[in-house]
Scaffold this motif. Structure first.
Motif, PDB file in Angstrom:
ATOM      1  N   ASN A  82       0.835  -1.195   0.000  1.00  0.00           N
ATOM      2  CA  ASN A  82       0.000   0.000   0.000  1.00  0.00           C
ATOM      3  C   ASN A  82       0.870   1.246   0.000  1.00  0.00           C
ATOM      4  O   ASN A  82       2.082   1.180   0.220  1.00  0.00           O
ATOM      5  N   LEU A  83       0.217   2.363  -0.263  1.00  0.00           N
ATOM      6  CA  LEU A  83       0.932   3.625  -0.394  1.00  0.00           C
ATOM      7  C   LEU A  83       1.730   3.969   0.867  1.00  0.00           C
ATOM      8  O   LEU A  83       2.868   4.426   0.792  1.00  0.00           O
ATOM      9  N   ALA A  84       1.129   3.729   2.024  1.00  0.00           N
ATOM     10  CA  ALA A  84       1.823   4.060   3.275  1.00  0.00           C
ATOM     11  C   ALA A  84       3.124   3.274   3.397  1.00  0.00           C
ATOM     12  O   ALA A  84       4.128   3.793   3.888  1.00  0.00           O
ATOM     13  N   PHE A  94       5.602   5.016   1.256  1.00  0.00           N
ATOM     14  CA  PHE A  94       5.995   6.265   1.914  1.00  0.00           C
ATOM     15  C   PHE A  94       6.991   5.975   3.034  1.00  0.00           C
ATOM     16  O   PHE A  94       8.054   6.595   3.133  1.00  0.00           O
ATOM     17  N   MET A  95       6.667   5.000   3.877  1.00  0.00           N
ATOM     18  CA  MET A  95       7.529   4.715   5.027  1.00  0.00           C
ATOM     19  C   MET A  95       8.856   4.096   4.597  1.00  0.00           C
ATOM     20  O   MET A  95       9.901   4.406   5.169  1.00  0.00           O
ATOM     21  N   MET A 126      -0.122  12.342   4.936  1.00  0.00           N
ATOM     22  CA  MET A 126       0.485  11.017   5.083  1.00  0.00           C
ATOM     23  C   MET A 126       1.568  11.062   6.163  1.00  0.00           C
ATOM     24  O   MET A 126       1.684  10.148   6.987  1.00  0.00           O
ATOM     25  N   GLU A 127       2.304  12.141   6.171  1.00  0.00           N
ATOM     26  CA  GLU A 127       3.378  12.300   7.155  1.00  0.00           C
ATOM     27  C   GLU A 127       2.802  12.373   8.582  1.00  0.00           C
ATOM     28  O   GLU A 127       3.251  11.673   9.478  1.00  0.00           O
ATOM     29  N   MET A 154       1.302   8.916   9.572  1.00  0.00           N
ATOM     30  CA  MET A 154       2.209   7.787   9.768  1.00  0.00           C
ATOM     31  C   MET A 154       3.334   8.063  10.760  1.00  0.00           C
ATOM     32  O   MET A 154       3.806   7.144  11.407  1.00  0.00           O
ATOM     33  N   ILE A 155       3.809   9.302  10.837  1.00  0.00           N
ATOM     34  CA  ILE A 155       4.928   9.547  11.751  1.00  0.00           C
ATOM     35  C   ILE A 155       4.729  10.760  12.651  1.00  0.00           C
ATOM     36  O   ILE A 155       5.623  11.154  13.371  1.00  0.00           O
ATOM     37  N   THR A 188      -7.119  -0.224   1.744  1.00  0.00           N
ATOM     38  CA  THR A 188      -5.768  -0.703   2.047  1.00  0.00           C
ATOM     39  C   THR A 188      -4.838  -0.583   0.838  1.00  0.00           C
ATOM     40  O   THR A 188      -3.731  -1.091   0.851  1.00  0.00           O
ATOM     41  N   ASP A 189      -5.275   0.108  -0.218  1.00  0.00           N
ATOM     42  CA  ASP A 189      -4.323   0.547  -1.249  1.00  0.00           C
ATOM     43  C   ASP A 189      -3.522   1.733  -0.718  1.00  0.00           C
ATOM     44  O   ASP A 189      -2.420   2.009  -1.154  1.00  0.00           O
ATOM     45  N   ILE A 190      -4.125   2.466   0.183  1.00  0.00           N
ATOM     46  CA  ILE A 190      -3.510   3.699   0.666  1.00  0.00           C
ATOM     47  C   ILE A 190      -2.861   3.490   2.042  1.00  0.00           C
ATOM     48  O   ILE A 190      -1.750   3.948   2.276  1.00  0.00           O
ATOM     49  N   ILE A 191      -3.549   2.824   2.931  1.00  0.00           N
ATOM     50  CA  ILE A 191      -3.026   2.652   4.295  1.00  0.00           C
ATOM     51  C   ILE A 191      -2.985   1.159   4.661  1.00  0.00           C
ATOM     52  O   ILE A 191      -3.722   0.359   4.083  1.00  0.00           O
ATOM     53  N   PRO A 192      -2.166   0.793   5.626  1.00  0.00           N
ATOM     54  CA  PRO A 192      -2.135  -0.606   6.068  1.00  0.00           C
ATOM     55  C   PRO A 192      -3.423  -0.989   6.799  1.00  0.00           C
ATOM     56  O   PRO A 192      -4.107  -0.130   7.357  1.00  0.00           O
ATOM     57  N   MET A 193      -3.711  -2.278   6.809  1.00  0.00           N
ATOM     58  CA  MET A 193      -4.916  -2.783   7.478  1.00  0.00           C
ATOM     59  C   MET A 193      -4.969  -2.342   8.944  1.00  0.00           C
ATOM     60  O   MET A 193      -6.035  -2.017   9.477  1.00  0.00           O
ATOM     61  N   ARG A 194      -3.813  -2.314   9.583  1.00  0.00           N
ATOM     62  CA  ARG A 194      -3.761  -1.893  10.993  1.00  0.00           C
ATOM     63  C   ARG A 194      -4.359  -0.486  11.159  1.00  0.00           C
ATOM     64  O   ARG A 194      -5.164  -0.239  12.054  1.00  0.00           O
TER      65      ARG A 194
END
Ligand code: B12
Lengths: 221, 349
Positions: free
Chosen positions: A61-63, A66-67, B159-160, B163-164, B205-211
């Protein structure tokens, strides 16, 4: 021991766990693994492994892209200042978003991956004219121009990649500079890159690394 | 005479009257119908309504849109700069969140229905309601709290942060976006929208992880939709893939209609939804630019038959149709969807 580090690092990256990945690297350095080995035996092979997995159908996936890019660039930057001798620069890339396009995330992901691989990248920002792409590429003796576009009309625009191609042709630069494109419209139409005059495209940030590497090698050969 | 609304209600009940509902997401194309530039076209609600009605007349699909462009939602938050093109959708040019301090300062408008940036949309809805209300489904586009930050601070900065960044800052922003969403959906409902497209690429989940989907997307989805309820809501993930999360959204949120991405396998989507909700078969409309009308027809046939093979709780749709699609391809697509959408194949359960 290096094998354990590689495994743990890769898992942390795929898990998008930046803090853990950085901790693994810090611990490894503390235990005597050289900064050179961290970059060339952990970070870069980690990227290669992901390229390979994706090409074999592993879904990302995109994330994760990115990571991966973020962590790889981060670790490399921290390690580079500790190198005994500066590493050899593998190639020069110019990147930016197409004329009329303001979307920066794709470009940022690609840049992070390239930097970790010792490729020097010049980021021209957003809404970049074709002239600027080509002029900068000439000035910096770049082997590759990368154009990112998130929308159909900017990907296919006569002022975007198509014009970069035209300028490269007019100036007799086609054997010296390769044109690589990416962004959402190319993922929905895998043949589109040809229509806009590009030499290659990549579906995601990590694969972009391999595609661009191949182009650099092609020009240098 | 059968109306588009009748078709949609029938589909929701697993029936086909004459053909399946054919949803066609034509937006910028209205400018061409009126002979206006895209920027002029989107300056007035009257134009957008007129454009939608003319296209409805011309193509004979089953829905109209009150959406101008997605950046309108940023304008409701105070964005003043939109980048217009001659041949594509407008984009947010100036992000209203430049630093995390701006998140603290971000003001959710008190009342959306009277907000200056909603005036033209309200006019458009008023005309659509007067002209086709109750007969043709009127669609509205609402960006989920998890995805709205992408146009308030850019996809990159969101996204930044997601995710972080600091979870407290992230949650403050999400809460403001969710409060905004609740008011927005109410304003659209009151103004006459029937179909409320809940747009959440950060729910794929194309963009973000399932978690992250489990921890955040689901939670905020529930919060967004809780006060207003699920009537007319469609789960749409921005053209990304939906299949991996559909089961959880059905179970935990209970939305009644699903809009997969063109790269999802339609048979799989239909089997996952499994008659519990309405589901769309969605064409890869970027390819509509270059396919021949025959190729369009074959592709529509594949999608429609693939969907109807599993269940009649099915309709046909597009993502965000690019401006440059030739007229003949739009017509070929709609005609084929109607043609193949008549055949009611026996369900294979
Ligand atoms: C998230 C999303 C949104 C979000 C956020 C948008 C944003 N960025 O501002 C929201 C919901 C707000 C939205 C709105 C809109 N969206 Co939108 N959206 C998406 C979605 C799901 C992902 C786009 C994205 O940002 N991806 C993240 C980036 C980083 O991914 P990427 O560009 O593909 O980049 C990767 C690769 O392509 C590659 N790459 C990228 N650049 C480069 C460069 C080189 C050189 C190389 C080698 C590789 C490479 O590496 C990257 C990392 O893996 C896509 C559909 C999809 N699944 O892709 C639609 C999509 C991009 N959206 C689309 C559209 C039209 C819009 C709107 C214009 C709709 C409208 N009429 O208003 C608005 C624009 C909003 C704005 N900016 O003002 C269309 C664009 C195609 C078209 N029709 O022109 C898409 C493709 C959907 C579709 N199929 O129709 N959207």
């Amino acid at each position: 021991m290096l094998d354990d580090v590689i495994k743990a690092y890769n898992e942390a990256v795929l898990d998008t766990d930046r803090a853990l990945a950085l901790q693994i690297v810090a611990d490894a350095v503390a235990q005597g693994i050289s900064p050179e080995d961290i970059v060339f035996k952990v970070v870069i092979p980690g990227l290669d492994l992901m390229v390979k997995a994706i090409s074999e159908g592993f879904d990302t996936n995109l994330a994760q892209h990115f990571m991966t890019s973020q962590i790889a660039a981060d670790v490399s930057e921290r390690m580079l200042v500790l190198f005994k001798t500066p590493p050899e620069i593998v190639g020069q890339v110019i990147i930016g978003t197409a004329a009329g396009d303001l979307h920066t995330l794709g470009k940022r992901i690609v840049i992070g991956c390239l930097k970790a691989q010792m490729i020097e990248v010049t980021d021209l920002g957003v809404n970049v004219s074709a002239e600027k792409f080509v002029n900068e590429a000439v000035a910096r003796k770049a082997q590759v121009i990368g154009v990112s576009a998130m929308m159909v009309h900017t990907a296919r625009s006569e002022n975007g990649a198509l014009k970069v191609r035209q300028l490269l042709k007019e100036r007799g630069l086609e054997h010296k500079i390769k044109l690589v494109v990416g962004g959402a419209p190319f993922r929905y139409d895998p043949e589109l890159y040809k229509m806009v005059g590009a030499d290659a495209w990549a579906e995601n940030g990590v694969s972009a690394l391999k595609v661009i590497m191949d182009c650099i090698k092609g020009v240098k050969a | 005479m059968t109306t588009s609304m009748d078709r949609l209600v029938a589909a929701a009940n697993g029936q086909i009257i004459d053909h399946i509902p054919v949803f066609c997401n034509l937006l910028d194309q209205g400018a061409r119908e009126l002979g206006l530039s895209i920027e002029d076209y989107f300056s007035k609600g009257e134009y957008v309504a007129e454009g939608q009605l003319r296209m409805l007349e011309k193509y004979g699909h089953d829905n109209v849109w009150s959406l101008f462009y997605v950046g309108k939602e940023a304008e409701l938050f105070g964005c003043k700069k939109i980048c217009y093109a001659n041949d594509g959708p407008p984009n947010v040019e100036d992000f209203i969140i430049h630093s995390y301090d701006d998140i603290e300062k971000l003001q959710v408008p008190d009342d959306i229905s009277t907000h200056p940036a909603f005036v033209e949309t309200a006019k458009c809805l008023e005309i659509l309601k007067r002209e086709v209300g109750g007969k043709v489904p009127i669609c509205a586009y609402l960006t989920a709290s998890m995805s709205l930050p992408a146009i308030l601070m850019s996809m990159e900065k969101w996204m930044e942060l997601l995710m972080i960044g600091e979870p407290e800052v992230r949650d403050l922003l999400l809460e403001k976006c969710s409060n905004f969403f609740r008011k927005e959906i109410e304003a659209y409902r009151n103004a006459g929208a029937d179909i409320l497209v809940y747009a959440d690429p950060y729910g794929s989940t194309d963009i973000i992880p399932m978690r992250v989907f489990k921890e955040l997307s689901l939670k905020w989805m529930k919060r967004d939709l809780e006060p207003g309820g699920l009537e007319g809501v469609v789960y749409y993930v921005g053209g990304a893939r939906l299949n991996s999360v559909a089961e959880q959204v059905i179970n935990e949120v209970g939305i009644n209609a699903y809009y997969p991405g063109p790269l999802d396998d339609i048979g799989e989507s239909m089997r996952i939804v499994n008659n519990r909700a309405l589901c769309a078969g969605v064409i890869n409309d970027i390819r509509l630019l270059d396919w021949t009308p025959d190729e369009v027809r074959t592709e529509v046939q594949r999608i429609v038959q693939g969907g109807l093979q599993v269940s009649n709780k099915f309709f046909f749709g597009t993502v965000v149709m690019p401006y440059g699609i030739p007229d003949e391809n739009i017509k070929a697509m709609i005609n084929a969807a109607k043609e193949f959408g008549r055949l009611s194949l026996p369900a294979s359960d």
